[in-house]
Design a protein around this motif. Sequence first.
Motif, PDB file in Angstrom:
ATOM      1  N   PHE A  35       0.837  -1.200   0.000  1.00  0.00           N
ATOM      2  CA  PHE A  35       0.000   0.000   0.000  1.00  0.00           C
ATOM      3  C   PHE A  35       0.872   1.251   0.000  1.00  0.00           C
ATOM      4  CE2 PHE A  35      -2.281   3.386   2.241  1.00  0.00           C
ATOM      5  CZ  PHE A  35      -3.390   3.518   1.417  1.00  0.00           C
ATOM      6  N   ASP A  36       1.903   1.294   0.833  1.00  0.00           N
ATOM      7  CA  ASP A  36       2.786   2.460   0.902  1.00  0.00           C
ATOM      8  C   ASP A  36       3.474   2.710  -0.435  1.00  0.00           C
ATOM      9  OD1 ASP A  36       2.115   2.966   3.527  1.00  0.00           O
ATOM     10  OD2 ASP A  36       3.883   1.943   4.374  1.00  0.00           O
ATOM     11  N   GLU A  37       3.942   1.645  -1.109  1.00  0.00           N
ATOM     12  CA  GLU A  37       4.602   1.801  -2.406  1.00  0.00           C
ATOM     13  C   GLU A  37       3.649   2.380  -3.442  1.00  0.00           C
ATOM     14  OE1 GLU A  37       6.183  -2.002  -3.506  1.00  0.00           O
ATOM     15  OE2 GLU A  37       7.677  -2.000  -1.898  1.00  0.00           O
ATOM     16  N   LYS A  38       2.446   1.833  -3.510  1.00  0.00           N
ATOM     17  CA  LYS A  38       1.457   2.320  -4.488  1.00  0.00           C
ATOM     18  C   LYS A  38       1.059   3.760  -4.175  1.00  0.00           C
ATOM     19  CE  LYS A  38      -0.329  -2.177  -5.743  1.00  0.00           C
ATOM     20  NZ  LYS A  38      -1.443  -3.104  -5.738  1.00  0.00           N
ATOM     21  N   PHE A  39       0.905   4.078  -2.906  1.00  0.00           N
ATOM     22  CA  PHE A  39       0.538   5.444  -2.521  1.00  0.00           C
ATOM     23  C   PHE A  39       1.639   6.419  -2.905  1.00  0.00           C
ATOM     24  CE2 PHE A  39       0.474   8.956   0.538  1.00  0.00           C
ATOM     25  CZ  PHE A  39      -0.811   9.435   0.323  1.00  0.00           C
ATOM     26  N   ASN A  40       2.892   6.053  -2.674  1.00  0.00           N
ATOM     27  CA  ASN A  40       4.018   6.924  -3.024  1.00  0.00           C
ATOM     28  C   ASN A  40       4.120   7.122  -4.539  1.00  0.00           C
ATOM     29  OD1 ASN A  40       4.782   7.416  -0.376  1.00  0.00           O
ATOM     30  ND2 ASN A  40       6.190   5.664  -0.310  1.00  0.00           N
ATOM     31  N   LYS A  41       3.873   6.059  -5.335  1.00  0.00           N
ATOM     32  CA  LYS A  41       3.905   6.191  -6.797  1.00  0.00           C
ATOM     33  C   LYS A  41       2.829   7.169  -7.276  1.00  0.00           C
ATOM     34  CE  LYS A  41       5.851   1.716  -8.100  1.00  0.00           C
ATOM     35  NZ  LYS A  41       5.598   0.434  -8.779  1.00  0.00           N
ATOM     36  N   VAL A  42       1.640   7.037  -6.724  1.00  0.00           N
ATOM     37  CA  VAL A  42       0.539   7.935  -7.115  1.00  0.00           C
ATOM     38  C   VAL A  42       0.868   9.368  -6.702  1.00  0.00           C
ATOM     39  CG1 VAL A  42      -1.889   8.505  -6.683  1.00  0.00           C
ATOM     40  CG2 VAL A  42      -1.230   6.147  -7.127  1.00  0.00           C
ATOM     41  N   ALA A  43       1.398   9.557  -5.505  1.00  0.00           N
ATOM     42  CA  ALA A  43       1.751  10.896  -5.036  1.00  0.00           C
ATOM     43  C   ALA A  43       2.842  11.503  -5.916  1.00  0.00           C
ATOM     44  CB  ALA A  43       2.202  10.840  -3.583  1.00  0.00           C
ATOM     45  N   ASP A  44       3.847  10.718  -6.315  1.00  0.00           N
ATOM     46  CA  ASP A  44       4.901  11.215  -7.206  1.00  0.00           C
ATOM     47  C   ASP A  44       4.338  11.604  -8.568  1.00  0.00           C
ATOM     48  OD1 ASP A  44       6.846  10.898  -5.279  1.00  0.00           O
ATOM     49  OD2 ASP A  44       7.557   8.943  -6.051  1.00  0.00           O
TER      50      ASP A  44
END
Length: 152
Positions: A35-44
């Motif tokens: 979840f953290d990885e996907k959230f960071n990709k979307v935020a970037d």
Amino acid sequence: MSKKLLAGMLLGGAATYAAWKKMAPAKKEALKQSFDEKFNKVADYVTDYTLDALDIVDDLMSDSNLNDKMSGAADAVNNVTGKVKDSANKVVNRMTNDDFDKQTADIREELAKNKEAEEDNNDIIIDATSDSKQSLPDDEKASQSEVEDSDK
């Protein structure tokens, strides 16, 4: 529909919580990382997209012709806004300050006067005998009176 939506959210939340509690600690940790990885990709991605859009807008705004057009458009909008506010103020002043009862009474009085004048002018009298005697010349009147005397 809102009751069904709320009930669905509550049941879904309860099912998710129950599934989370039954999950093994290793799986919980793996799910958190995913979840953290996907959230960071979307935020970037969103941040990059926003910065690119701001760069494009800055480039366009630096063009002097566009700045002049924008200021001219802003002035036109301000002029229209001022005119609309003035018109609205006039309407509000008229609605709050005018004495509509007096104006209505004046209009009713004027209509009553016009109605009386029309009633006086509506009488049409047709009297063919009086018109024919008045319009005949003197010698014809004399001959007509002789005809009337002979009829008697």
